[in-house]
Write an enzyme that holds these catalytic residues in place. Structure first.
Site, PDB file in Angstrom:
ATOM      1  N   TRP A 105       0.792  -1.222  -0.469  1.00  0.00           N
ATOM      2  CA  TRP A 105       0.075  -0.317   0.356  1.00  0.00           C
ATOM      3  C   TRP A 105       0.960   1.300  -0.079  1.00  0.00           C
ATOM      4  O   TRP A 105       0.502   2.239  -0.566  1.00  0.00           O
ATOM      5  CB  TRP A 105      -0.969  -0.001   1.417  1.00  0.00           C
ATOM      6  CG  TRP A 105      -2.512  -0.616   0.978  1.00  0.00           C
ATOM      7  CD1 TRP A 105      -2.752  -2.386   1.886  1.00  0.00           C
ATOM      8  CD2 TRP A 105      -3.266  -1.462  -0.357  1.00  0.00           C
ATOM      9  NE1 TRP A 105      -3.070  -2.879   0.769  1.00  0.00           N
ATOM     10  CE2 TRP A 105      -3.938  -2.392   0.011  1.00  0.00           C
ATOM     11  CE3 TRP A 105      -3.046  -0.464  -1.301  1.00  0.00           C
ATOM     12  CZ2 TRP A 105      -4.782  -2.640  -0.877  1.00  0.00           C
ATOM     13  CZ3 TRP A 105      -4.147  -0.333  -2.423  1.00  0.00           C
ATOM     14  CH2 TRP A 105      -5.437  -1.816  -1.822  1.00  0.00           C
ATOM     15  N   ASP A 173      -1.491   6.910   6.347  1.00  0.00           N
ATOM     16  CA  ASP A 173      -2.998   5.547   5.226  1.00  0.00           C
ATOM     17  C   ASP A 173      -3.235   5.112   6.526  1.00  0.00           C
ATOM     18  O   ASP A 173      -2.825   4.091   7.010  1.00  0.00           O
ATOM     19  CB  ASP A 173      -2.326   5.636   4.157  1.00  0.00           C
ATOM     20  CG  ASP A 173      -3.434   4.556   3.634  1.00  0.00           C
ATOM     21  OD1 ASP A 173      -4.520   4.211   3.953  1.00  0.00           O
ATOM     22  OD2 ASP A 173      -2.928   4.079   2.976  1.00  0.00           O
ATOM     23  N   LYS A 197     -12.244  -1.435   6.697  1.00  0.00           N
ATOM     24  CA  LYS A 197     -11.785  -2.539   6.995  1.00  0.00           C
ATOM     25  C   LYS A 197     -12.470  -2.677   8.635  1.00  0.00           C
ATOM     26  O   LYS A 197     -12.914  -3.329   9.720  1.00  0.00           O
ATOM     27  CB  LYS A 197     -10.296  -2.168   7.190  1.00  0.00           C
ATOM     28  CG  LYS A 197      -9.862  -1.969   5.995  1.00  0.00           C
ATOM     29  CD  LYS A 197      -9.083  -2.490   5.178  1.00  0.00           C
ATOM     30  CE  LYS A 197      -9.554  -3.043   3.773  1.00  0.00           C
ATOM     31  NZ  LYS A 197      -8.140  -2.072   3.260  1.00  0.00           N
TER      32      LYS A 197
HETATM   33  C1  LIG Z   1      -7.448  -1.304   1.343  1.00  0.00           C
HETATM   34  C2  LIG Z   1      -6.898  -0.312   1.929  1.00  0.00           C
HETATM   35  C3  LIG Z   1      -5.996   0.900   0.601  1.00  0.00           C
HETATM   36  C4  LIG Z   1      -7.346   0.758  -0.871  1.00  0.00           C
HETATM   37  O1  LIG Z   1      -8.718   0.965  -0.431  1.00  0.00           O
HETATM   38  P1  LIG Z   1      -9.580   1.457  -1.079  1.00  0.00           P
HETATM   39  O2  LIG Z   1     -10.795   2.015  -0.668  1.00  0.00           O
HETATM   40  O3  LIG Z   1     -10.179   0.254  -2.479  1.00  0.00           O
HETATM   41  O4  LIG Z   1      -8.983   2.494  -1.951  1.00  0.00           O
HETATM   42  C5  LIG Z   1      -5.423   1.424   1.124  1.00  0.00           C
HETATM   43  N1  LIG Z   1      -4.678   0.838   1.929  1.00  0.00           N
HETATM   44  C6  LIG Z   1      -4.348   0.384   2.635  1.00  0.00           C
HETATM   45  C7  LIG Z   1      -3.699   0.346   4.040  1.00  0.00           C
HETATM   46  C8  LIG Z   1      -5.816  -0.539   2.911  1.00  0.00           C
HETATM   47  O5  LIG Z   1      -5.432  -1.217   4.096  1.00  0.00           O
END
Ligand SMILES: *Cc1c(COP(=O)(O)O)cnc(C)c1O
Length: 362
Positions: A105, A173, A197
């Protein structure tokens, strides 16, 4: 209200939501707050929705907690859109930004930002296959910001202490670790997280941003991409994800009822410790090769000593009510995602199954 029951859902995302939250949403689905219709069918500018939206923000502010210096935005586009959008907002044309690479990511965040800002790698553990954190992080004092990914959802690598970026704003993030433990929000320039999540349904993105950063000119862009415009309009520059905002609000209230993030942090620590202990005690039948000081409390990847047993393991696990344990295709093996909504009981069920499987196939 009974706690969660099997099947135990170990999905990495979209992931399990608290059973109580789903039950309340179900109960209110066709008659929300006595309106006779669902929350999806009312104006986002009406008094009922506005009150709910404000309450959700206040609950989130109380939980983390979020200081007054920071704005809270309920946006859309997934974390992926914000990989690019944050660069457009935080860096002027030609400026540089620092990125820490610790897995899938953070790499993707750097790649997408690279369309809008000159990306420099401030630290990386790629040379070790992302099996831990970088040995050194060297921040360029001229960087517009330092971006990192506190929890790498696919590689199962987590920062247990924040990098020190000095005066450079820290951007994180937190898609897969937000609300899993207390966070000193004041240390961050910006925190963002896709909801699917640990918060609610996909399509909602939380952005928590230092109001100082809203004054940055950034790059030429349409209003819809400007965090400052969204902040001025209380995230109602256009129609927000009303359903997502509502469910997030229910989850925030559920977290407050659980005792807040100190309690969740302890619970999550205990769940992860139990699962890693079982893996480490399996005499090599299962293994996790992430540095012990960087193991994720949220996503626990593990391998079987004999990968030819993988299909049987997954088959029997599903039969035993243990869902979605297949690892991400980029790393293979297994992965158990144990976010806030997964109770210790579910983790114990997984540990018992793993022990039994190892005895029968060891
Ligand atoms: C799942 C995830 C993403 C992607 O998220 P989207 O909503 O599909 O764009 C980005 N960063 C992390 C750390 C994630 O777990």
């Amino acid at each position: 209200m009974s706690p969660s029951t099997p099947p135990w859902n170990f999905s990495a995302g979209p992931a399990a939501l608290p059973a109580e939250v789903l039950a309340q949403a179900q109960q209110e689905l066709t008659d929300w707050r006595g309106t006779g219709v669902s929350v999806m069918e009312v104006s986002h500018r009406g008094a009922d929705f506005m009150a709910m939206a404000e309450e959700a923000e206040q609950d989130l502010r109380a939980l983390l907690p979020v200081p007054a210096s920071h704005a809270v935005l309920f946006l859309q586009g997934g974390a992926t859109q914000h990989f690019a959008q944050l660069a457009m907002n935080l860096a002027a044309p030609g400026e540089r930004a620092d990125y820490v690479l610790t897995g899938h990511w953070s790499q993707k965040a750097a790649r997408e930002a690279g369309h809008h800002v000159r990306v420099r790698v401030a630290g990386s553990s790629e040379d070790r296959g992302f099996r831990g954190l970088p040995e050194r992080i060297e921040v360029d004092p001229q960087a517009s910001y330092l971006h990192f990914t506190p929890n790498e959802t696919i590689h199962g690598v987590e920062f247990h202490a924040w990098p020190d970026a000095g005066a450079v704003p820290l951007v994180a993030d937190m898609s897969s670790d937000i609300l899993s433990r207390p966070v000193d929000v004041a240390r961050f320039g910006m925190i963002y997280a896709g909801a699917q999540k640990n918060i609610g349904p996909s399509g909602l993105v939380l952005v928590i941003i230092d109001r100082e950063l809203l004054h940055r000119a950034g790059q030429p862009m349409a209003d819809i991409f400007r965090y400052a415009r969204h902040a001025e309009q209380q995230s109602m520059l256009n129609t927000p994800n009303t359903w997502g905002w509502y469910l997030a609000g229910l989850t925030f209230k559920w977290l407050l009822r659980q005792g807040g993030l100190d309690a969740m942090g302890e619970r999550n620590r205990a769940k992860a410790n139990a699962l890693y202990a079982a893996i480490d005690a399996s005499a090599g039948f299962y293994h996790n090769d992430i540095d012990t000081d960087a193991r994720s409390r949220m996503n626990v990847p593990f391998r079987l000593h004999d990968p030819s047993l993988d299909p049987l393991f997954l088959d029997e696990a599903t039969g035993a009510g243990l869902m979605a344990l297949k690892g991400h295709r980029a790393v293979g093996g297994m992965r158990a995602s144990i976010y806030n909504a997964m109770p210790m009981e579910g983790v114990q069920a997984l540990i018992a199954f793993m022990g039994d499987f190892a005895r029968r196939h060891g």
